[in-house]
Scaffold this motif. Sequence first.
Motif, PDB file in Angstrom:
ATOM      1  N   GLN A 130       9.139  -0.372  -0.842  1.00 18.82           N
ATOM      2  CA  GLN A 130       8.634  -0.948   0.328  1.00 18.82           C
ATOM      3  C   GLN A 130       8.178   0.449   1.214  1.00 18.82           C
ATOM      4  N   GLU A 131       9.024   1.538   1.053  1.00 16.57           N
ATOM      5  CA  GLU A 131       8.725   2.645   1.812  1.00 16.57           C
ATOM      6  C   GLU A 131       7.387   3.054   1.086  1.00 16.57           C
ATOM      7  N   PHE A 132       7.154   3.290  -0.064  1.00 18.20           N
ATOM      8  CA  PHE A 132       5.870   3.742  -0.915  1.00 18.20           C
ATOM      9  C   PHE A 132       4.787   3.045  -0.473  1.00 18.20           C
ATOM     10  N   THR A 133       4.883   1.540  -0.390  1.00 17.10           N
ATOM     11  CA  THR A 133       3.831   0.716   0.020  1.00 17.10           C
ATOM     12  C   THR A 133       3.549   1.106   1.148  1.00 17.10           C
ATOM     13  N   SER A 134       4.397   1.176   2.120  1.00 20.50           N
ATOM     14  CA  SER A 134       4.019   1.477   3.639  1.00 20.50           C
ATOM     15  C   SER A 134       3.134   2.738   3.850  1.00 20.50           C
ATOM     16  N   ALA A 135       3.751   3.818   2.737  1.00 14.90           N
ATOM     17  CA  ALA A 135       3.033   5.058   3.106  1.00 14.90           C
ATOM     18  C   ALA A 135       1.608   4.799   2.526  1.00 14.90           C
ATOM     19  N   LYS A 136       1.563   4.218   1.310  1.00 17.50           N
ATOM     20  CA  LYS A 136      -0.061   3.964   0.630  1.00 17.50           C
ATOM     21  C   LYS A 136      -0.866   3.221   1.689  1.00 17.50           C
ATOM     22  N   ASN A 137      -0.332   2.181   2.177  1.00 17.25           N
ATOM     23  CA  ASN A 137      -1.329   1.308   3.101  1.00 17.25           C
ATOM     24  C   ASN A 137      -1.698   2.167   4.311  1.00 17.25           C
ATOM     25  N   SER A 138      -0.656   2.940   4.839  1.00 13.73           N
ATOM     26  CA  SER A 138      -1.058   3.984   6.015  1.00 13.73           C
ATOM     27  C   SER A 138      -2.077   4.859   5.523  1.00 13.73           C
ATOM     28  N   LEU A 139      -1.993   5.353   4.525  1.00 13.32           N
ATOM     29  CA  LEU A 139      -3.181   6.547   4.235  1.00 13.32           C
ATOM     30  C   LEU A 139      -4.426   5.711   3.955  1.00 13.32           C
ATOM     31  N   GLN A 140      -4.482   4.663   3.334  1.00 15.45           N
ATOM     32  CA  GLN A 140      -5.587   3.787   3.116  1.00 15.45           C
ATOM     33  C   GLN A 140      -6.115   3.265   4.305  1.00 15.45           C
ATOM     34  N   LEU A 141      -5.223   2.742   5.423  1.00 15.14           N
ATOM     35  CA  LEU A 141      -5.659   2.521   6.718  1.00 15.14           C
ATOM     36  C   LEU A 141      -6.598   3.709   7.468  1.00 15.14           C
ATOM     37  N   LEU A 142      -5.703   4.769   7.311  1.00 20.90           N
ATOM     38  CA  LEU A 142      -6.358   5.758   8.110  1.00 20.90           C
ATOM     39  C   LEU A 142      -7.696   6.389   7.346  1.00 20.90           C
ATOM     40  N   THR A 143      -7.736   6.264   6.074  1.00 17.39           N
ATOM     41  CA  THR A 143      -9.099   6.224   5.480  1.00 17.39           C
ATOM     42  C   THR A 143     -10.127   5.667   5.945  1.00 17.39           C
ATOM     43  N   ARG A 144      -9.742   4.420   6.073  1.00 16.13           N
ATOM     44  CA  ARG A 144     -10.786   3.167   6.374  1.00 16.13           C
ATOM     45  C   ARG A 144     -11.118   3.447   7.894  1.00 16.13           C
ATOM     46  N   LEU A 145     -10.299   3.881   8.740  1.00 18.88           N
ATOM     47  CA  LEU A 145     -10.515   3.585   9.980  1.00 18.88           C
ATOM     48  C   LEU A 145     -11.176   4.837  10.644  1.00 18.88           C
ATOM     49  N   LEU A 146     -10.526   6.248  10.406  1.00 19.77           N
ATOM     50  CA  LEU A 146     -11.040   7.350  11.081  1.00 19.77           C
ATOM     51  C   LEU A 146     -12.684   7.642  10.922  1.00 19.77           C
ATOM     52  N   PRO A 147     -13.176   7.447  10.189  1.00 19.51           N
ATOM     53  CA  PRO A 147     -14.769   7.877  10.213  1.00 19.51           C
ATOM     54  C   PRO A 147     -15.376   7.005  11.227  1.00 19.51           C
ATOM     55  N   TYR A 148     -14.776   5.773  11.433  1.00 17.87           N
ATOM     56  CA  TYR A 148     -15.759   5.000  12.647  1.00 17.87           C
ATOM     57  C   TYR A 148     -14.926   5.235  13.957  1.00 17.87           C
ATOM     58  N   VAL A 149     -13.676   5.749  14.102  1.00  7.33           N
ATOM     59  CA  VAL A 149     -13.194   6.421  15.322  1.00  7.33           C
ATOM     60  C   VAL A 149     -14.115   7.771  15.880  1.00  7.33           C
ATOM     61  N   PHE A 150     -14.559   8.519  14.933  1.00  9.53           N
ATOM     62  CA  PHE A 150     -15.291   9.645  15.237  1.00  9.53           C
ATOM     63  C   PHE A 150     -16.844   9.430  15.338  1.00  9.53           C
TER      64      PHE A 150
END
Length: 140
Positions: A85-105
């Motif tokens: 569960q912790e691995f899934t959480s970390a993986k989803n976190s990285l993928q969410l950041l990768t998806r969101l941050l370009p549009y934040v900037f």
Amino acid sequence: MGSNESRIEFKQRVNHLIREPIPASNNDFWVLLFTTKLSAFDIFTLISPDDVRAMKQSQPHNLAAVIFKSVEQLTLFSQASRSSQEFTSAKNSLQLLTRLLPYVFEDDPEFTESFFWKNTLPAFQYKIQVAVQDAQLPTT
């Protein structure tokens, strides 16, 4: 990787993030974002660029919460026993950041300056408070 049902539920959560304020303390809401087994393709498909822009425009505090909670989950993962569960959480976190941050900037220097350097959101002008030391991994 993710089942059709989990993808539908995840997309519904994304739509909630766009339309209504979600308190960072609402652990039940955030569990799905971080513990549903989805592929990077699923996350990139389920969160469109227009979704990120709409969230940034209409619910910037939700966008901030997703970013902070993603970083929080990565911090907790670095200190945890690293269960499935912790691995899934970390993986989803990285993928969410990768998806969101370009549009934040994208196209709004006031938003990024306020968000990253002043710890406020321009649309609401309230302080963003994060307590990583008190955080816990979401539980199902």
